[in-house]
Design an enzyme around this catalytic site. Structure first.
Site, PDB file in Angstrom:
ATOM      1  CB  CYS A  80      -0.874  -0.005   1.221  1.00 33.05           C
ATOM      2  SG  CYS A  80       0.082  -0.003   2.776  1.00 33.05           S
ATOM      3  CD  GLN A  81       4.617  -0.249   1.442  1.00 29.49           C
ATOM      4  OE1 GLN A  81       3.956  -0.666   0.540  1.00 29.49           O
ATOM      5  NE2 GLN A  81       5.194  -0.812   2.371  1.00 29.49           N
TER       6      GLN A  81
END
Length: 409
Positions: A80-81
């Site tokens: 998800c970064q």
């Protein structure tokens, strides 16, 4: 048991919730060796260690002993970064599809196309759906539409941002979930079962949030573990902050000393748990002053982190605390996964469970002790007292705001 294929499995937060709802992970895939070893030590799931882009769908199906179309569900949370909120704060934007890690969305879609599960679930940070910045969500929705044409399926994706605390998890954690059925059935997300407030004052059918005390109240308040002690420049300031507060306590609008400007730090800076409230979001790689911290002014232990993420009690971690925090901070709360898995069974797979009891729901602890007593501010921090300007912008950190001004000039 129903059959699940798991991608980007991590420590297994999604899988453990699906397990509680009667699914069996037939194959799990993750690139991280510590996550893979943790899975192997706890469950007898086939685990493939490696980059999903180098693993063919045929390999996945062979390891799972399944044919295309036989899996009941495909689950996964691509990294998800690229879409994280902290990216917006630090840089004024998140890299989104410019980040190489965003290609994991394509790999997830590739496996959907090749394995054709009866249902799918994809989880990610809610930044994936930010207004005007939703390229990631658009890619997923368009990708599923393309799969329907190529594979003669009828996936109808439905998405929603859920707060885990609304379903009994003792942690405020907002994430987006995308769910679809191969035969075109439209999934309806379950209504919240829990809300903020006293049980007596809430609308009928709603229960009060589960709290940090519900999750941690039976664990030692002061474990003999030197790894839990705070270090760094701000370690001595945390004892002066009350439960449920963060550095904002020491601003002109708080109740402490004027040591900082209003909203000039990220929200989790010197953030402390309150016994009578849910935890705030557990982060994967926090800095030395990034909370939430325990009300006794220390880091949370691995077991405490696992409790706040509603992992099963039998799940163990054989690695250092920082690695445990990284794995758990990246995980989906298992109770929320259990809630969604039960609904997928009922709505999309025609296999509802007879019992309505959730296996991973934490217990209630009726007597909550009073707040922990705060300490005076150490003299070493008194030099910070003074007039500090407030944060000049919206949702951007000071460095990101400065970059924004430099670009404008």
């Amino acid at each position: 048991m129903l059959k699940a294929i798991s991608l980007f499995t991590g420590a297994g937060g999604l899988d453990l919730g699906f397990e509680a709802a009667g699914f069996k992970t037939r194959v799990a895939v993750d690139i991280d060796p510590i996550c893979c070893e943790t899975l192997r030590c706890n469950r007898r799931w086939p685990v493939i260690e490696g980059d999903l882009s180098t693993i063919s769908s045929r390999q996945l199906l062979k390891a799972a002993r399944l044919k295309p179309g036989e899996a009941d569900v495909l689950i996964g949370g691509p990294p998800c970064q690229p879409f994280s909120k902290s990216g917006y704060w630090a840089h004024g934007d998140a890299p989104r599809l410019r980040d190489p890690n965003a290609s994991t969305l394509n790999e997830y879609l590739r496996v959907v196309r090749d394995t054709r599960p009866k249902a799918l679930l994809l989880e990610n940070v809610y930044g994936l759906a930010y207004a005007g910045k939703s390229e990631g969500l658009d890619r997923i929705l368009k990708g599923i539409k393309k799969i329907n044409k190529e594979a003669n399926t009828n996936y109808v994706p439905v998405w929603k941002v859920l707060d885990a605390a609304n379903y009994g998890v003792p942690q405020r954690r907002e994430r987006i979930f995308i769910i679809a059925s191969r035969d075109g059935r439209r999934f309806q997300f379950p209504e919240p079962t829990h809300a903020d407030g006293d049980a007596e004052e809430l609308p009928s059918g709603l229960k009060a949030f589960h709290t940090a005390w519900d999750a941690l109240g039976d664990l030692p308040a002061r474990p003999n573990d030197p790894d839990l002690q705070l270090t760094g420049k701000w370690a001595g300031l945390l004892p002066s902050i009350p439960e449920g507060q963060n550095y904002l306590w020491h601003t002109p609008r708080g109740g402490g000393l004027p040591l900082f400007g209003w909203r000039t730090r990220y929200w989790s800076f010197l953030l402390k748990l309150a016994k009578d409230k849910p935890s705030w979001t557990i982060q994967a790689q926090p800095g030395p002053a990034t909370g939430p911290f325990h009300w006794t002014n220390r880091k949370l232990s691995p077991r405490e982190l696992a409790r706040l993420q509603t992992f099963p009690e039998d799940f163990r971690f054989d690695t250092d605390r920082a690695q445990v925090q990284r794995m758990l901070g990246n995980a989906v709360p298992s109770l929320l996964a259990e809630v969604l898995a039960r609904e997928i069974r009922r709505q999309l797979l025609d296999t509802p469970l007879r019992s309505s009891k959730l296996k991973l729901m934490p217990p209630r602890r009726r007597t909550v002790p009073p707040p922990h007593v705060t300490a005076p501010v150490c003299v070493s921090y008194h030099s910070l007292k003074g007039a500090h300007p407030d944060h000049p912008g919206e949702a951007l950190g000071p460095r990101a705001k400065l970059r924004e001004l430099e670009v404008a000039e």
